[in-house]
Design a protein around this motif. Sequence first.
Motif, PDB file in Angstrom:
ATOM      1  N   ALA A   1       0.828  -1.205   0.000  1.00  0.00           N
ATOM      2  CA  ALA A   1       0.000   0.000   0.000  1.00  0.00           C
ATOM      3  C   ALA A   1       0.861   1.253   0.000  1.00  0.00           C
ATOM      4  O   ALA A   1       1.927   1.288   0.624  1.00  0.00           O
ATOM      5  CB  ALA A   1      -0.916   0.002   1.213  1.00  0.00           C
ATOM      6  N   LEU A   2       0.401   2.271  -0.697  1.00  0.00           N
ATOM      7  CA  LEU A   2       1.019   3.598  -0.654  1.00  0.00           C
ATOM      8  C   LEU A   2       0.109   4.502   0.164  1.00  0.00           C
ATOM      9  O   LEU A   2      -1.108   4.535  -0.055  1.00  0.00           O
ATOM     10  CB  LEU A   2       1.194   4.152  -2.068  1.00  0.00           C
ATOM     11  CG  LEU A   2       2.213   3.418  -2.945  1.00  0.00           C
ATOM     12  CD1 LEU A   2       2.182   3.979  -4.361  1.00  0.00           C
ATOM     13  CD2 LEU A   2       3.615   3.513  -2.378  1.00  0.00           C
ATOM     14  N   LYS A   3       0.726   5.239   1.091  1.00  0.00           N
ATOM     15  CA  LYS A   3      -0.062   6.015   2.047  1.00  0.00           C
ATOM     16  C   LYS A   3       0.331   7.485   2.035  1.00  0.00           C
ATOM     17  O   LYS A   3       1.392   7.858   1.532  1.00  0.00           O
ATOM     18  CB  LYS A   3       0.121   5.444   3.452  1.00  0.00           C
ATOM     19  CG  LYS A   3      -0.311   3.987   3.592  1.00  0.00           C
ATOM     20  CD  LYS A   3      -0.059   3.470   5.005  1.00  0.00           C
ATOM     21  CE  LYS A   3      -0.459   2.008   5.134  1.00  0.00           C
ATOM     22  NZ  LYS A   3      -0.222   1.494   6.508  1.00  0.00           N
ATOM     23  N   LEU A   4      -0.523   8.276   2.626  1.00  0.00           N
ATOM     24  CA  LEU A   4      -0.241   9.692   2.823  1.00  0.00           C
ATOM     25  C   LEU A   4      -0.800  10.126   4.165  1.00  0.00           C
ATOM     26  O   LEU A   4      -1.663   9.466   4.742  1.00  0.00           O
ATOM     27  CB  LEU A   4      -0.812  10.535   1.682  1.00  0.00           C
ATOM     28  CG  LEU A   4      -2.323  10.507   1.396  1.00  0.00           C
ATOM     29  CD1 LEU A   4      -3.118  11.415   2.334  1.00  0.00           C
ATOM     30  CD2 LEU A   4      -2.598  10.902  -0.051  1.00  0.00           C
ATOM     31  N   ASP A   5      -0.285  11.228   4.662  1.00  0.00           N
ATOM     32  CA  ASP A   5      -0.822  11.887   5.855  1.00  0.00           C
ATOM     33  C   ASP A   5      -1.365  13.243   5.426  1.00  0.00           C
ATOM     34  O   ASP A   5      -0.735  13.941   4.612  1.00  0.00           O
ATOM     35  CB  ASP A   5       0.266  12.104   6.912  1.00  0.00           C
ATOM     36  CG  ASP A   5       0.860  10.794   7.415  1.00  0.00           C
ATOM     37  OD1 ASP A   5       0.177   9.758   7.350  1.00  0.00           O
ATOM     38  OD2 ASP A   5       2.029  10.820   7.863  1.00  0.00           O
TER      39      ASP A   5
ATOM     40  N   LEU B   1       6.574  14.094   7.824  1.00  0.00           N
ATOM     41  CA  LEU B   1       6.878  15.521   7.733  1.00  0.00           C
ATOM     42  C   LEU B   1       7.108  16.147   9.096  1.00  0.00           C
ATOM     43  O   LEU B   1       7.859  17.114   9.224  1.00  0.00           O
ATOM     44  CB  LEU B   1       5.740  16.234   7.005  1.00  0.00           C
ATOM     45  CG  LEU B   1       5.906  17.704   6.649  1.00  0.00           C
ATOM     46  CD1 LEU B   1       7.168  17.936   5.816  1.00  0.00           C
ATOM     47  CD2 LEU B   1       4.687  18.192   5.881  1.00  0.00           C
ATOM     48  N   ASP B   2       6.479  15.599  10.137  1.00  0.00           N
ATOM     49  CA  ASP B   2       6.634  16.175  11.465  1.00  0.00           C
ATOM     50  C   ASP B   2       7.547  15.355  12.365  1.00  0.00           C
ATOM     51  O   ASP B   2       7.514  15.484  13.584  1.00  0.00           O
ATOM     52  CB  ASP B   2       5.271  16.372  12.130  1.00  0.00           C
ATOM     53  CG  ASP B   2       4.485  15.067  12.246  1.00  0.00           C
ATOM     54  OD1 ASP B   2       4.843  14.087  11.562  1.00  0.00           O
ATOM     55  OD2 ASP B   2       3.510  15.020  13.018  1.00  0.00           O
ATOM     56  N   ALA B   3       8.406  14.516  11.771  1.00  0.00           N
ATOM     57  CA  ALA B   3       9.328  13.713  12.584  1.00  0.00           C
ATOM     58  C   ALA B   3      10.353  14.592  13.287  1.00  0.00           C
ATOM     59  O   ALA B   3      10.765  14.315  14.407  1.00  0.00           O
ATOM     60  CB  ALA B   3      10.027  12.677  11.707  1.00  0.00           C
ATOM     61  N   ASP B   4      10.803  15.645  12.619  1.00  0.00           N
ATOM     62  CA  ASP B   4      11.742  16.608  13.200  1.00  0.00           C
ATOM     63  C   ASP B   4      11.060  17.968  13.139  1.00  0.00           C
ATOM     64  O   ASP B   4      11.065  18.633  12.102  1.00  0.00           O
ATOM     65  CB  ASP B   4      13.050  16.612  12.420  1.00  0.00           C
ATOM     66  CG  ASP B   4      14.069  17.608  12.965  1.00  0.00           C
ATOM     67  OD1 ASP B   4      13.733  18.329  13.935  1.00  0.00           O
ATOM     68  OD2 ASP B   4      15.185  17.664  12.420  1.00  0.00           O
ATOM     69  N   ILE B   5      10.482  18.382  14.248  1.00  0.00           N
ATOM     70  CA  ILE B   5       9.632  19.572  14.216  1.00  0.00           C
ATOM     71  C   ILE B   5      10.411  20.873  14.091  1.00  0.00           C
ATOM     72  O   ILE B   5       9.817  21.939  13.947  1.00  0.00           O
ATOM     73  CB  ILE B   5       8.710  19.616  15.448  1.00  0.00           C
ATOM     74  CG1 ILE B   5       9.528  19.620  16.742  1.00  0.00           C
ATOM     75  CG2 ILE B   5       7.733  18.456  15.419  1.00  0.00           C
ATOM     76  CD1 ILE B   5       8.681  19.796  17.990  1.00  0.00           C
ATOM     77  N   ALA B   6      11.760  20.799  14.152  1.00  0.00           N
ATOM     78  CA  ALA B   6      12.570  21.998  13.949  1.00  0.00           C
ATOM     79  C   ALA B   6      13.190  22.052  12.552  1.00  0.00           C
ATOM     80  O   ALA B   6      13.895  22.997  12.230  1.00  0.00           O
ATOM     81  CB  ALA B   6      13.669  22.078  15.008  1.00  0.00           C
ATOM     82  N   ALA B   7      12.928  21.041  11.723  1.00  0.00           N
ATOM     83  CA  ALA B   7      13.461  21.026  10.358  1.00  0.00           C
ATOM     84  C   ALA B   7      12.745  22.074   9.507  1.00  0.00           C
ATOM     85  O   ALA B   7      11.581  22.408   9.767  1.00  0.00           O
ATOM     86  CB  ALA B   7      13.279  19.644   9.747  1.00  0.00           C
ATOM     87  N   PRO B   8      13.407  22.593   8.470  1.00  0.00           N
ATOM     88  CA  PRO B   8      12.751  23.614   7.642  1.00  0.00           C
ATOM     89  C   PRO B   8      11.469  23.127   6.989  1.00  0.00           C
ATOM     90  O   PRO B   8      10.531  23.908   6.820  1.00  0.00           O
ATOM     91  CB  PRO B   8      13.822  23.989   6.608  1.00  0.00           C
ATOM     92  CG  PRO B   8      14.839  22.890   6.668  1.00  0.00           C
ATOM     93  CD  PRO B   8      14.803  22.356   8.041  1.00  0.00           C
ATOM     94  N   GLU B   9      11.402  21.839   6.641  1.00  0.00           N
ATOM     95  CA  GLU B   9      10.181  21.303   6.046  1.00  0.00           C
ATOM     96  C   GLU B   9       9.009  21.417   7.032  1.00  0.00           C
ATOM     97  O   GLU B   9       7.903  21.815   6.649  1.00  0.00           O
ATOM     98  CB  GLU B   9      10.375  19.842   5.645  1.00  0.00           C
ATOM     99  CG  GLU B   9      11.368  19.627   4.522  1.00  0.00           C
ATOM    100  CD  GLU B   9      12.806  19.521   4.984  1.00  0.00           C
ATOM    101  OE1 GLU B   9      13.663  19.199   4.164  1.00  0.00           O
ATOM    102  OE2 GLU B   9      13.081  19.778   6.191  1.00  0.00           O
ATOM    103  N   ALA B  10       9.263  21.047   8.299  1.00  0.00           N
ATOM    104  CA  ALA B  10       8.202  21.119   9.301  1.00  0.00           C
ATOM    105  C   ALA B  10       7.789  22.566   9.574  1.00  0.00           C
ATOM    106  O   ALA B  10       6.597  22.876   9.734  1.00  0.00           O
ATOM    107  CB  ALA B  10       8.659  20.445  10.594  1.00  0.00           C
ATOM    108  N   LEU B  11       8.763  23.463   9.617  1.00  0.00           N
ATOM    109  CA  LEU B  11       8.464  24.867   9.876  1.00  0.00           C
ATOM    110  C   LEU B  11       7.641  25.468   8.741  1.00  0.00           C
ATOM    111  O   LEU B  11       6.697  26.242   8.970  1.00  0.00           O
ATOM    112  CB  LEU B  11       9.755  25.653  10.066  1.00  0.00           C
ATOM    113  CG  LEU B  11      10.604  25.246  11.282  1.00  0.00           C
ATOM    114  CD1 LEU B  11      11.934  25.984  11.252  1.00  0.00           C
ATOM    115  CD2 LEU B  11       9.851  25.509  12.578  1.00  0.00           C
ATOM    116  N   ALA B  12       7.978  25.109   7.492  1.00  0.00           N
ATOM    117  CA  ALA B  12       7.212  25.628   6.356  1.00  0.00           C
ATOM    118  C   ALA B  12       5.793  25.070   6.358  1.00  0.00           C
ATOM    119  O   ALA B  12       4.827  25.793   6.090  1.00  0.00           O
ATOM    120  CB  ALA B  12       7.925  25.286   5.050  1.00  0.00           C
ATOM    121  N   ALA B  13       5.663  23.781   6.663  1.00  0.00           N
ATOM    122  CA  ALA B  13       4.330  23.181   6.707  1.00  0.00           C
ATOM    123  C   ALA B  13       3.481  23.813   7.801  1.00  0.00           C
ATOM    124  O   ALA B  13       2.289  24.093   7.599  1.00  0.00           O
ATOM    125  CB  ALA B  13       4.443  21.676   6.925  1.00  0.00           C
TER     126      ALA B  13
END
Length: 312
Positions: free
Chosen positions: A59-63, A92-104
């Motif tokens: 299966a392919l999943k998304l959040d 996406l929220d595994a590292d909440i200080a990463a730039p990806e998480a901050l942008a999201a």
Amino acid sequence: MPVTRRVLAVCFALAALVAAGCSRESDADEALPVDVAVRDLGAASVLRDQVYAQRDTGALKLDLFLPKQHDTPMPLVVYVHGGGWDAGTRALDADIAAPEALAAQRLLEHGYAVATVDYRLTGVAQSPAQVIDVADAVRWLQQQAGQWQLDANRIGLWGASAGGHLVAQLGAVAGDPTKPGGGLSGIRAVVDWFGPTDMSAEAQVAHPQMQEYARRVIQQLLGCMPVDCPAKADAASPIKNISGDEPPFLIQQGTADSLVPMDQTLDFAASLRRLGVPVELHPYEGLDHGFGRGPHNAMIVDTVTAFVETHV
């Protein structure tokens, strides 16, 4: 750009893709941002492990992260992770200080839903499986838009490193339903974070002594070396597929990127502009692949938010 310079850029990028999608620390101040993301990125609700497709490999999943509900349907940004096409996860929220998480988190604060998607890695499937998977995730979200109050006609694509390549490819083929992943509707913008855009055969021709890992990555992604399958290599290269029908692009990259040289990015942006596609290119002086952590991320996130609000 002369072919020789483009080839050098592509070769260096391919030679280093083992770490694609893995954030490296920059030379900038390493202090963590004060306003770090909270768990769940501050979403009002999170729908995890949504199965959007079944493949013979599983299966392919998304959040799906949803902001506070509004009276009108919410625009959506779909994030695609990096990892050299052979690693990485959608967390996406595994590292909440990463730039990806901050942008999201910022996008959620501004009323955008944010989805983060799986795709088949090269250990189980070759190109164009990855771009097909992401396209199928977008179409599934559009089909389910009504139950989550999403606006199926206001979608932005955003990806980092290998994910940047995939969203750039989807942007390139958005106007051509005959190409793998092509013909997506409702795509208003593409945000490409330091993604490679040229997989062409010139790299092997110009540099026969390429590093062994680069050779392995090419073979994993394409199932062959570009010189042996130039048409397949070109088909996987966003720069070879642009037509002028692309949505606006935002491209962000550090000038000290050790994995995807700026020359390749400059060439891609220039090629889009020659076809009349709106492009914002933001090079960040001294930053490496992945941007790292530091006060510079506030500028990067601000730029993403402003671009998305303008176009999506």
